[in-house]
Scaffold this motif. Sequence first.
Motif, short mmCIF file in Angstrom:
data_model
loop_
_atom_site.label_atom_id
_atom_site.label_comp_id
_atom_site.label_asym_id
_atom_site.label_seq_id
_atom_site.Cartn_x
_atom_site.Cartn_y
_atom_site.Cartn_z
N ALA A 130 0.83 -1.20 0.00
CA ALA A 130 0.00 0.00 0.00
C ALA A 130 0.86 1.26 0.00
O ALA A 130 0.58 2.23 -0.71
N VAL A 135 -1.80 4.27 -2.70
CA VAL A 135 -3.18 3.91 -3.00
C VAL A 135 -4.16 5.03 -2.66
O VAL A 135 -5.34 4.77 -2.43
N SER A 136 -3.69 6.27 -2.66
CA SER A 136 -4.59 7.39 -2.38
C SER A 136 -5.70 7.43 -3.43
O SER A 136 -5.43 7.52 -4.63
N PRO A 137 -6.95 7.37 -3.02
CA PRO A 137 -8.05 7.34 -3.99
C PRO A 137 -8.36 8.72 -4.55
O PRO A 137 -8.00 9.75 -3.97
N ARG A 141 -12.03 10.06 0.63
CA ARG A 141 -11.32 10.02 1.91
C ARG A 141 -11.75 8.78 2.67
O ARG A 141 -12.95 8.50 2.78
N ALA A 186 -15.67 5.15 3.46
CA ALA A 186 -15.12 5.95 2.37
C ALA A 186 -16.07 7.10 2.12
O ALA A 186 -17.29 6.90 2.02
N THR A 223 -9.64 -0.24 -2.71
CA THR A 223 -8.25 -0.52 -2.36
C THR A 223 -7.82 0.29 -1.15
O THR A 223 -7.12 -0.20 -0.26
N ALA A 224 -8.27 1.54 -1.09
CA ALA A 224 -7.93 2.38 0.05
C ALA A 224 -8.55 1.84 1.34
O ALA A 224 -7.94 1.91 2.41
#
Length: 280
Positions: A130, A135-137, A141, A186, A223-224
Amino acid sequence: MSTVVQPSVAEQSEAEALFRFETEAPETVRTALGMSGTRIGGGVVLSMRNDPTHYWSKALGFGVTAAVTTDLIREVCDFYRAEKTPQATFQIAPAFLPEEWPEICEREGISPESSWVKLVCPTEEAVARADALDVSPDGIRVAPLEVGRAGEWGSVMMRAFGAPVEHYSGMGAASATQPGWHPFAAWLDGEIVGTGTMLVRGGTAQMFAGGVLPHARKRGGQTALLAARARLAQQLGCRVLIAETGAEAPGTHNSSLHNMLRLGFQVAYERRNWSWHLMA
Protein backbone atom coordinates in the motif's frame (compact mmCIF):
# COMPACT_ATOMS: atom_id res chain seq x y z
CA MET A 1 7.10 -12.55 1.16
CA SER A 2 4.63 -15.39 1.68
CA THR A 3 2.82 -16.99 4.55
CA VAL A 4 1.15 -20.30 5.15
CA VAL A 5 -2.26 -20.17 6.75
CA GLN A 6 -3.89 -23.46 7.56
CA PRO A 7 -7.41 -23.97 6.16
CA SER A 8 -8.58 -24.46 9.74
CA VAL A 9 -7.51 -20.92 10.67
CA ALA A 10 -8.89 -19.36 7.49
CA GLU A 11 -12.24 -21.12 7.75
CA GLN A 12 -12.81 -20.38 11.41
CA SER A 13 -11.86 -16.72 10.91
CA GLU A 14 -14.63 -16.29 8.34
CA ALA A 15 -17.13 -18.42 10.28
CA GLU A 16 -16.72 -16.47 13.50
CA ALA A 17 -17.06 -13.14 11.71
CA LEU A 18 -20.26 -14.15 9.97
CA PHE A 19 -21.68 -15.74 13.12
CA ARG A 20 -21.09 -12.58 15.12
CA PHE A 21 -22.31 -10.29 12.34
CA GLU A 22 -25.67 -12.07 12.22
CA THR A 23 -26.27 -13.15 15.80
CA GLU A 24 -25.36 -9.75 17.28
CA ALA A 25 -28.01 -7.97 15.19
CA PRO A 26 -30.78 -6.23 17.20
CA GLU A 27 -33.62 -8.50 18.27
CA THR A 28 -36.10 -6.50 16.15
CA VAL A 29 -33.97 -7.17 13.06
CA ARG A 30 -33.54 -10.84 13.91
CA THR A 31 -37.29 -11.26 14.36
CA ALA A 32 -38.18 -9.45 11.15
CA LEU A 33 -35.72 -11.50 9.09
CA GLY A 34 -36.42 -14.79 10.87
CA MET A 35 -32.83 -15.16 12.00
CA SER A 36 -31.37 -17.92 14.12
CA GLY A 37 -27.98 -19.48 14.59
CA THR A 38 -26.29 -22.36 16.31
CA ARG A 39 -22.99 -24.24 16.51
CA ILE A 40 -22.78 -27.82 15.29
CA GLY A 41 -19.71 -30.02 14.96
CA GLY A 42 -17.30 -27.16 15.45
CA GLY A 43 -18.90 -25.09 12.69
CA VAL A 44 -21.54 -22.38 12.64
CA VAL A 45 -25.03 -22.72 11.18
CA LEU A 46 -26.92 -19.54 10.35
CA SER A 47 -30.50 -19.24 9.16
CA MET A 48 -32.36 -16.24 7.79
CA ARG A 49 -35.82 -17.50 6.93
CA ASN A 50 -37.14 -14.24 5.44
CA ASP A 51 -34.21 -13.46 3.17
CA PRO A 52 -35.08 -12.82 -0.51
CA THR A 53 -31.36 -12.68 -1.37
CA HIS A 54 -30.75 -16.26 -0.12
CA TYR A 55 -27.28 -15.12 0.94
CA TRP A 56 -27.27 -15.13 4.73
CA SER A 57 -28.30 -18.71 5.51
CA LYS A 58 -24.91 -20.41 5.63
CA ALA A 59 -23.20 -23.36 7.26
CA LEU A 60 -19.41 -23.07 7.46
CA GLY A 61 -16.31 -23.59 9.58
CA PHE A 62 -16.59 -27.39 9.53
CA GLY A 63 -13.79 -29.94 9.55
CA VAL A 64 -11.58 -28.21 12.10
CA THR A 65 -12.50 -29.84 15.42
CA ALA A 66 -14.63 -32.68 14.05
CA ALA A 67 -14.72 -34.53 10.74
CA VAL A 68 -17.41 -33.76 8.17
CA THR A 69 -19.64 -36.83 8.28
CA THR A 70 -23.04 -37.98 7.10
CA ASP A 71 -24.43 -37.51 10.59
CA LEU A 72 -23.04 -33.97 10.90
CA ILE A 73 -24.54 -32.81 7.61
CA ARG A 74 -27.84 -34.47 8.45
CA GLU A 75 -27.90 -32.59 11.77
CA VAL A 76 -27.30 -29.29 9.98
CA CYS A 77 -30.03 -30.03 7.45
CA ASP A 78 -32.38 -31.02 10.27
CA PHE A 79 -31.75 -27.61 11.83
CA TYR A 80 -32.66 -25.90 8.58
CA ARG A 81 -35.75 -28.06 8.20
CA ALA A 82 -36.85 -27.19 11.72
CA GLU A 83 -36.31 -23.48 11.01
CA LYS A 84 -38.18 -23.81 7.68
CA THR A 85 -35.23 -22.18 5.96
CA PRO A 86 -36.04 -22.07 2.22
CA GLN A 87 -32.44 -22.29 1.04
CA ALA A 88 -28.98 -22.47 2.59
CA THR A 89 -25.36 -22.69 1.47
CA PHE A 90 -22.68 -25.05 2.76
CA GLN A 91 -19.16 -23.62 2.56
CA ILE A 92 -16.54 -26.25 3.37
CA ALA A 93 -12.84 -26.05 2.50
CA PRO A 94 -11.90 -28.73 -0.04
CA ALA A 95 -9.35 -30.15 2.41
CA PHE A 96 -12.22 -31.07 4.75
CA LEU A 97 -14.63 -32.66 2.27
CA PRO A 98 -14.89 -36.42 2.92
CA GLU A 99 -14.65 -39.10 0.23
CA GLU A 100 -18.35 -39.80 0.65
CA TRP A 101 -19.32 -36.18 -0.02
CA PRO A 102 -21.11 -37.03 -3.32
CA GLU A 103 -23.24 -39.60 -1.50
CA ILE A 104 -24.01 -37.11 1.30
CA CYS A 105 -25.06 -34.53 -1.27
CA GLU A 106 -27.34 -36.97 -3.04
CA ARG A 107 -28.94 -38.05 0.23
CA GLU A 108 -29.61 -34.50 1.45
CA GLY A 109 -30.37 -32.85 -1.89
CA ILE A 110 -27.24 -30.66 -1.92
CA SER A 111 -25.99 -29.38 -5.28
CA PRO A 112 -22.85 -27.49 -6.42
CA GLU A 113 -23.06 -23.79 -7.21
CA SER A 114 -20.49 -21.04 -7.83
CA SER A 115 -17.06 -20.97 -6.21
CA TRP A 116 -15.30 -18.51 -3.92
CA VAL A 117 -11.60 -18.04 -3.35
CA LYS A 118 -10.03 -17.79 0.07
CA LEU A 119 -7.26 -15.20 0.21
CA VAL A 120 -4.55 -14.62 2.81
CA CYS A 121 -1.82 -12.01 3.17
CA PRO A 122 0.90 -11.21 5.69
CA THR A 123 -0.17 -7.93 7.25
CA GLU A 124 3.22 -6.29 6.82
CA GLU A 125 3.26 -7.15 3.11
CA ALA A 126 -0.14 -5.53 2.52
CA VAL A 127 1.05 -2.39 4.32
CA ALA A 128 4.32 -2.32 2.38
CA ARG A 129 2.47 -2.74 -0.92
CA ALA A 130 0.00 0.00 0.00
CA ASP A 131 2.85 2.37 0.83
CA ALA A 132 4.79 1.54 -2.33
CA LEU A 133 1.80 1.77 -4.67
CA ASP A 134 0.45 5.02 -3.22
CA VAL A 135 -3.18 3.91 -3.00
CA SER A 136 -4.59 7.39 -2.38
CA PRO A 137 -8.05 7.34 -3.99
CA ASP A 138 -9.36 9.95 -6.41
CA GLY A 139 -11.45 12.40 -4.40
CA ILE A 140 -12.31 9.84 -1.74
CA ARG A 141 -11.32 10.02 1.91
CA VAL A 142 -11.09 6.82 3.94
CA ALA A 143 -11.22 6.97 7.75
CA PRO A 144 -12.54 5.02 10.73
CA LEU A 145 -16.31 5.31 10.98
CA GLU A 146 -17.39 8.31 13.01
CA VAL A 147 -19.53 7.80 16.09
CA GLY A 148 -23.17 8.38 15.27
CA ARG A 149 -22.94 7.44 11.58
CA ALA A 150 -23.47 3.68 11.98
CA GLY A 151 -27.01 3.77 10.58
CA GLU A 152 -25.94 5.51 7.38
CA TRP A 153 -22.90 3.23 7.14
CA GLY A 154 -25.05 0.10 7.45
CA SER A 155 -27.34 1.35 4.71
CA VAL A 156 -24.43 2.05 2.35
CA MET A 157 -23.00 -1.40 3.07
CA MET A 158 -26.16 -3.11 1.89
CA ARG A 159 -26.67 -0.82 -1.09
CA ALA A 160 -23.09 -1.42 -2.24
CA PHE A 161 -23.81 -5.14 -2.43
CA GLY A 162 -27.26 -4.73 -3.99
CA ALA A 163 -29.01 -6.00 -0.87
CA PRO A 164 -32.27 -4.67 0.63
CA VAL A 165 -31.80 -1.85 3.11
CA GLU A 166 -34.77 -2.37 5.43
CA HIS A 167 -33.74 -4.50 8.42
CA TYR A 168 -30.45 -5.50 6.76
CA SER A 169 -28.91 -2.09 7.35
CA GLY A 170 -29.63 -2.51 11.06
CA MET A 171 -27.61 -5.72 11.05
CA GLY A 172 -24.66 -3.91 9.49
CA ALA A 173 -24.97 -0.90 11.77
CA ALA A 174 -25.00 -3.08 14.89
CA SER A 175 -21.60 -4.57 14.07
CA ALA A 176 -20.03 -1.10 14.09
CA THR A 177 -20.33 -0.82 17.85
CA GLN A 178 -19.46 -4.39 18.81
CA PRO A 179 -16.06 -5.18 20.38
CA GLY A 180 -13.47 -6.63 18.03
CA TRP A 181 -14.94 -4.99 14.92
CA HIS A 182 -13.14 -2.07 13.27
CA PRO A 183 -15.37 -0.25 10.77
CA PHE A 184 -14.08 2.15 8.11
CA ALA A 185 -15.96 4.44 5.74
CA ALA A 186 -15.12 5.95 2.37
CA TRP A 187 -16.33 9.52 1.88
CA LEU A 188 -16.99 11.47 -1.31
CA ASP A 189 -18.12 15.10 -1.03
CA GLY A 190 -19.31 14.54 2.52
CA GLU A 191 -21.30 11.40 1.67
CA ILE A 192 -20.45 7.89 2.85
CA VAL A 193 -19.98 5.94 -0.38
CA GLY A 194 -18.09 2.86 0.80
CA THR A 195 -17.70 0.53 3.74
CA GLY A 196 -15.20 -1.96 5.05
CA THR A 197 -14.77 -3.56 8.43
CA MET A 198 -12.66 -6.28 9.97
CA LEU A 199 -12.92 -8.60 12.93
CA VAL A 200 -9.70 -9.04 14.87
CA ARG A 201 -9.21 -12.36 16.64
CA GLY A 202 -5.79 -13.14 18.06
CA GLY A 203 -3.25 -12.67 15.30
CA THR A 204 -5.72 -12.61 12.42
CA ALA A 205 -7.83 -9.86 10.88
CA GLN A 206 -10.86 -10.97 8.90
CA MET A 207 -11.73 -8.54 6.11
CA PHE A 208 -15.50 -8.05 5.87
CA ALA A 209 -18.07 -6.05 3.88
CA GLY A 210 -15.73 -4.08 1.66
CA GLY A 211 -17.79 -2.34 -1.00
CA VAL A 212 -18.37 0.99 -2.73
CA LEU A 213 -21.55 2.46 -4.19
CA PRO A 214 -21.73 2.29 -8.00
CA HIS A 215 -21.43 6.04 -8.61
CA ALA A 216 -18.20 6.20 -6.60
CA ARG A 217 -16.40 3.22 -8.10
CA LYS A 218 -13.23 3.24 -10.22
CA ARG A 219 -11.66 5.84 -7.92
CA GLY A 220 -9.57 3.49 -5.80
CA GLY A 221 -11.93 3.55 -2.83
CA GLN A 222 -12.04 -0.19 -2.27
CA THR A 223 -8.25 -0.52 -2.36
CA ALA A 224 -7.93 2.38 0.05
CA LEU A 225 -10.39 0.68 2.41
CA LEU A 226 -8.27 -2.47 2.29
CA ALA A 227 -5.08 -0.52 2.93
CA ALA A 228 -6.55 1.38 5.87
CA ARG A 229 -7.66 -1.82 7.54
CA ALA A 230 -4.30 -3.47 6.90
CA ARG A 231 -2.50 -0.57 8.57
CA LEU A 232 -4.74 -0.77 11.62
CA ALA A 233 -4.35 -4.55 11.74
CA GLN A 234 -0.60 -4.06 11.83
CA GLN A 235 -0.94 -1.59 14.71
CA LEU A 236 -3.08 -4.13 16.57
CA GLY A 237 -0.45 -6.84 16.17
CA CYS A 238 -2.25 -8.98 13.58
CA ARG A 239 0.12 -11.16 11.57
CA VAL A 240 -2.21 -12.15 8.76
CA LEU A 241 -5.20 -10.81 6.85
CA ILE A 242 -7.93 -13.16 5.61
CA ALA A 243 -10.58 -12.48 2.99
CA GLU A 244 -12.96 -14.13 0.51
CA THR A 245 -14.47 -13.16 -2.80
CA GLY A 246 -16.04 -14.76 -5.83
CA ALA A 247 -13.83 -16.85 -8.11
CA GLU A 248 -13.54 -15.57 -11.65
CA ALA A 249 -15.46 -17.70 -14.09
CA PRO A 250 -14.19 -17.75 -17.68
CA GLY A 251 -14.87 -14.42 -19.34
CA THR A 252 -15.61 -12.57 -16.09
CA HIS A 253 -13.65 -10.02 -14.09
CA ASN A 254 -13.85 -9.58 -10.31
CA SER A 255 -12.43 -6.17 -9.40
CA SER A 256 -12.43 -7.02 -5.69
CA LEU A 257 -10.20 -10.02 -6.35
CA HIS A 258 -7.71 -7.97 -8.36
CA ASN A 259 -7.65 -5.20 -5.77
CA MET A 260 -6.64 -7.74 -3.14
CA LEU A 261 -4.05 -9.43 -5.34
CA ARG A 262 -2.55 -5.99 -6.02
CA LEU A 263 -2.03 -5.51 -2.27
CA GLY A 264 -0.27 -8.86 -1.89
CA PHE A 265 -3.13 -11.21 -1.05
CA GLN A 266 -2.62 -14.75 -2.31
CA VAL A 267 -5.27 -17.28 -3.23
CA ALA A 268 -4.98 -20.04 -0.64
CA TYR A 269 -7.62 -22.24 -2.26
CA GLU A 270 -10.85 -22.21 -4.19
CA ARG A 271 -13.97 -23.34 -2.35
CA ARG A 272 -17.21 -24.49 -3.91
CA ASN A 273 -20.56 -23.28 -2.60
CA TRP A 274 -23.05 -26.10 -2.05
CA SER A 275 -26.74 -25.27 -2.12
CA TRP A 276 -29.45 -26.94 -0.02
CA HIS A 277 -33.16 -26.35 -0.59
CA LEU A 278 -36.10 -27.10 1.68
CA MET A 279 -38.26 -29.78 0.11
CA ALA A 280 -42.03 -29.29 0.21
